[in-house]
Design a protein around this motif. Sequence first.
Motif, mmCIF file in Angstrom:
data_model
loop_
_atom_site.group_PDB
_atom_site.id
_atom_site.type_symbol
_atom_site.label_atom_id
_atom_site.label_comp_id
_atom_site.label_asym_id
_atom_site.label_seq_id
_atom_site.Cartn_x
_atom_site.Cartn_y
_atom_site.Cartn_z
ATOM 1 N N GLU A 216 28.414 -44.072 5.397
ATOM 2 C CA GLU A 216 28.446 -45.497 5.039
ATOM 3 C C GLU A 216 27.870 -46.368 6.144
ATOM 4 O OE1 GLU A 216 32.502 -46.323 4.193
ATOM 5 O OE2 GLU A 216 32.540 -45.174 2.318
ATOM 6 N N GLY A 217 27.797 -45.825 7.358
ATOM 7 C CA GLY A 217 27.261 -46.586 8.477
ATOM 8 C C GLY A 217 25.749 -46.615 8.537
ATOM 9 N N PHE A 218 25.092 -45.770 7.727
ATOM 10 C CA PHE A 218 23.630 -45.792 7.699
ATOM 11 C C PHE A 218 23.129 -47.020 6.945
ATOM 12 C CE2 PHE A 218 24.089 -41.019 7.991
ATOM 13 C CZ PHE A 218 23.528 -40.915 9.265
ATOM 14 N N PRO A 219 21.979 -47.565 7.329
ATOM 15 C CA PRO A 219 21.421 -48.707 6.603
ATOM 16 C C PRO A 219 20.855 -48.256 5.257
ATOM 17 C CG PRO A 219 19.869 -47.953 8.272
ATOM 18 C CD PRO A 219 21.125 -47.154 8.475
ATOM 19 N N PRO A 220 20.610 -49.186 4.342
ATOM 20 C CA PRO A 220 20.094 -48.837 3.008
ATOM 21 C C PRO A 220 18.594 -48.546 3.024
ATOM 22 C CG PRO A 220 20.397 -51.196 3.160
ATOM 23 C CD PRO A 220 20.938 -50.629 4.446
ATOM 24 N N ALA A 221 18.177 -47.613 3.858
ATOM 25 C CA ALA A 221 16.761 -47.252 3.951
ATOM 26 C C ALA A 221 16.358 -46.436 2.722
ATOM 27 C CB ALA A 221 16.505 -46.463 5.236
ATOM 28 N N ASP A 222 15.061 -46.317 2.505
ATOM 29 C CA ASP A 222 14.560 -45.585 1.337
ATOM 30 C C ASP A 222 14.650 -44.071 1.539
ATOM 31 O OD1 ASP A 222 13.449 -47.828 -0.415
ATOM 32 O OD2 ASP A 222 12.502 -48.246 1.519
ATOM 33 N N TYR A 223 14.666 -43.627 2.783
ATOM 34 C CA TYR A 223 14.898 -42.219 3.097
ATOM 35 C C TYR A 223 15.424 -42.155 4.527
ATOM 36 C CZ TYR A 223 14.294 -37.198 3.719
ATOM 37 O OH TYR A 223 14.529 -35.865 3.959
ATOM 38 N N ILE A 224 16.384 -41.254 4.752
ATOM 39 C CA ILE A 224 16.951 -41.086 6.093
ATOM 40 C C ILE A 224 16.794 -39.622 6.495
ATOM 41 C CG2 ILE A 224 19.005 -41.302 7.535
ATOM 42 C CD1 ILE A 224 19.976 -43.524 5.692
ATOM 43 N N ILE A 234 22.178 -32.154 1.715
ATOM 44 C CA ILE A 234 22.256 -33.564 1.344
ATOM 45 C C ILE A 234 23.555 -34.126 1.893
ATOM 46 C CG2 ILE A 234 22.449 -35.155 -0.618
ATOM 47 C CD1 ILE A 234 20.826 -33.095 -2.245
ATOM 48 N N VAL A 235 23.524 -35.358 2.382
ATOM 49 C CA VAL A 235 24.698 -35.982 2.990
ATOM 50 C C VAL A 235 25.371 -36.920 2.000
ATOM 51 C CG1 VAL A 235 25.522 -37.476 4.853
ATOM 52 C CG2 VAL A 235 23.705 -35.806 5.297
ATOM 53 N N ALA A 236 26.676 -36.757 1.840
ATOM 54 C CA ALA A 236 27.507 -37.655 1.026
ATOM 55 C C ALA A 236 26.959 -37.839 -0.391
ATOM 56 C CB ALA A 236 27.642 -39.016 1.715
ATOM 57 N N LYS A 237 26.379 -36.773 -0.949
ATOM 58 C CA LYS A 237 25.835 -36.760 -2.308
ATOM 59 C C LYS A 237 24.725 -37.794 -2.509
ATOM 60 C CE LYS A 237 30.154 -35.091 -4.352
ATOM 61 N NZ LYS A 237 31.203 -35.315 -5.379
ATOM 62 N N ALA A 238 24.147 -38.265 -1.403
ATOM 63 C CA ALA A 238 23.052 -39.235 -1.476
ATOM 64 C C ALA A 238 21.731 -38.474 -1.303
ATOM 65 C CB ALA A 238 23.194 -40.302 -0.394
ATOM 66 N N GLU A 239 20.934 -38.400 -2.346
ATOM 67 C CA GLU A 239 19.706 -37.613 -2.346
ATOM 68 C C GLU A 239 18.744 -37.989 -1.224
ATOM 69 O OE1 GLU A 239 18.417 -35.123 -4.255
ATOM 70 O OE2 GLU A 239 20.305 -34.823 -5.317
ATOM 71 N N HIS A 240 18.782 -39.246 -0.807
ATOM 72 C CA HIS A 240 17.801 -39.720 0.173
ATOM 73 C C HIS A 240 18.278 -39.580 1.618
ATOM 74 C CE1 HIS A 240 20.556 -43.082 -0.065
ATOM 75 N NE2 HIS A 240 19.966 -43.662 0.964
ATOM 76 N N ILE A 241 19.490 -39.055 1.830
ATOM 77 C CA ILE A 241 19.982 -38.820 3.194
ATOM 78 C C ILE A 241 20.077 -37.312 3.380
ATOM 79 C CG2 ILE A 241 21.773 -39.304 4.890
ATOM 80 C CD1 ILE A 241 22.696 -41.634 3.191
ATOM 81 N N VAL A 270 8.010 -47.313 -3.456
ATOM 82 C CA VAL A 270 9.042 -46.674 -4.269
ATOM 83 C C VAL A 270 9.022 -45.165 -4.037
ATOM 84 C CG1 VAL A 270 9.905 -46.273 -6.608
ATOM 85 C CG2 VAL A 270 8.866 -48.479 -6.013
ATOM 86 N N ARG A 271 10.189 -44.586 -3.791
ATOM 87 C CA ARG A 271 10.260 -43.140 -3.590
ATOM 88 C C ARG A 271 10.034 -42.431 -4.913
ATOM 89 N NH1 ARG A 271 15.087 -42.972 -1.965
ATOM 90 N NH2 ARG A 271 16.073 -42.062 -3.800
ATOM 91 N N GLN A 272 9.025 -41.552 -4.943
ATOM 92 C CA GLN A 272 8.678 -40.840 -6.161
ATOM 93 C C GLN A 272 9.402 -39.499 -6.288
ATOM 94 O OE1 GLN A 272 6.458 -42.130 -8.648
ATOM 95 N NE2 GLN A 272 6.944 -43.929 -7.413
ATOM 96 N N ARG A 273 9.428 -38.742 -5.186
ATOM 97 C CA ARG A 273 10.100 -37.445 -5.250
ATOM 98 C C ARG A 273 10.419 -36.928 -3.856
ATOM 99 N NH1 ARG A 273 5.973 -32.432 -6.410
ATOM 100 N NH2 ARG A 273 4.244 -33.094 -5.063
ATOM 101 N N ILE A 274 11.412 -36.048 -3.811
ATOM 102 C CA ILE A 274 11.790 -35.348 -2.583
ATOM 103 C C ILE A 274 11.634 -33.859 -2.874
ATOM 104 C CG2 ILE A 274 13.641 -34.850 -0.939
ATOM 105 C CD1 ILE A 274 14.826 -37.583 -1.602
ATOM 106 N N MET A 275 10.736 -33.211 -2.131
ATOM 107 C CA MET A 275 10.386 -31.827 -2.442
ATOM 108 C C MET A 275 10.645 -30.906 -1.241
ATOM 109 S SD MET A 275 6.712 -30.260 -3.715
ATOM 110 C CE MET A 275 5.865 -30.728 -2.199
#
Length: 411
Positions: A216-224, A234-241, A270-275
């Motif tokens: 929760e302390g991470f900023p709302p970035a598009d990918y971390i 994956i961290v905290a079930k957040a696909e982008h972290i 806009v993030r299209q995909r994480i591969m």
Amino acid sequence: MKILHTSDWHLGQSFLTKSRKDEHQAFLNWLLEQVNSHMIDAIIVAGDIFDTGTPPSYAREMYNRFVVAMEQLSCTLIVLGGNHDSVSMLNESKTLLACLNTHVVANTADDINEQVLVLNTRQGKVGAVLCAVPFIRARDIIISHAGESGIEKRQVLGEAIEQHYASIYEAALRLRKDKQWNVPIIATGHLTALGVSQSESVRDIYIGSLDGFSAEGFPPADYIALGHIHRPQIVAKAEHIRYSGSPIPLSFDELKYKKQIIVVEFNCGVRQRIMPIEVPLFQPMAILKGSLEEIEVQLAQYNVEPIGLPTWLFIEVHMQDYFSDLQQRIQKMTQDCHVEVLRIKRARGTQQQGIVQVAKETLAELTPFDVFNKRLAIENANEEISQAQVERMTLQFQHIVSEIADLEVSE
């Protein structure tokens, strides 16, 4: 914009007396192929480029050659310091590497703007804004006060790290707004996030201060892009972290999961995909478990004509009795196999059984050599002691017992 996320290379690592030089070179060669085939615009190495603060010269040379190769591929390289890295060593070539399209961020800076980087595509267009956060050392962001409890120190450090992220992210937002760029904001980190799974080779970095940083302390970035944990996840079930994990197994227990790098693709912000892309195993490694008879059966698969590299083995022996010649037995079993035994371990139950048995006996029933041999068995229960070490310790103990006996006679 295509970003490739990797971390925890640990160049220069010595693994149970074995050099990882060839593995690391094979990985870097493979990584360059991925950059070329996937048309990667920038690589983020999220900390622990080297295994120690004083890496061997071959590891530095390998690093420098990779930087040159990346520049020739028109791909930006971002190198972030980890807890294993030396700040001064990374910084000594920072200015020079900047001329080769490489950004080095070894530690947190007093000027927040120094950690806000603009990443360009291969075509030279602005593709992303990066909040380049390396391993954060507590002394760089907080001032210790006398009388603080352990809980208070953990809370202060956690809040300081969160504030550091917030300040850098706000600076990135301002830059993007001022320039009117329609690009993503990416953040990095080298720390332990709460709720992740670690491996044996990961060392605690905030011992006694911070067990883990809340997602929760991470900023709302598009990918971390995170580093430090060697298992990709994956961290905290957040696909982008995400943790990319280490590219090669840094301990035998890391063989339980596949190694990977991560490619993140953006289009107009806009993030299209994480591969994830699986990393090949460049050095055969395996774990064998069971009784001596079962291990002998498992070894049969390696009794073949030597082709390629020998397999590095970790053998865990399940046994009821203690054998002082276990190492010799294993050596005899593997002499015709295309393997190298790097580690031998006895099953944990053996140690517990020995402790219980000793507890039921009295010293009156045991000679000094009985006590010595039982203690040696307990010490040898988890990690196999070499025969040479056993002989040296036995000889020394015999010498001590003999001296004590002489003293008793003289008295």
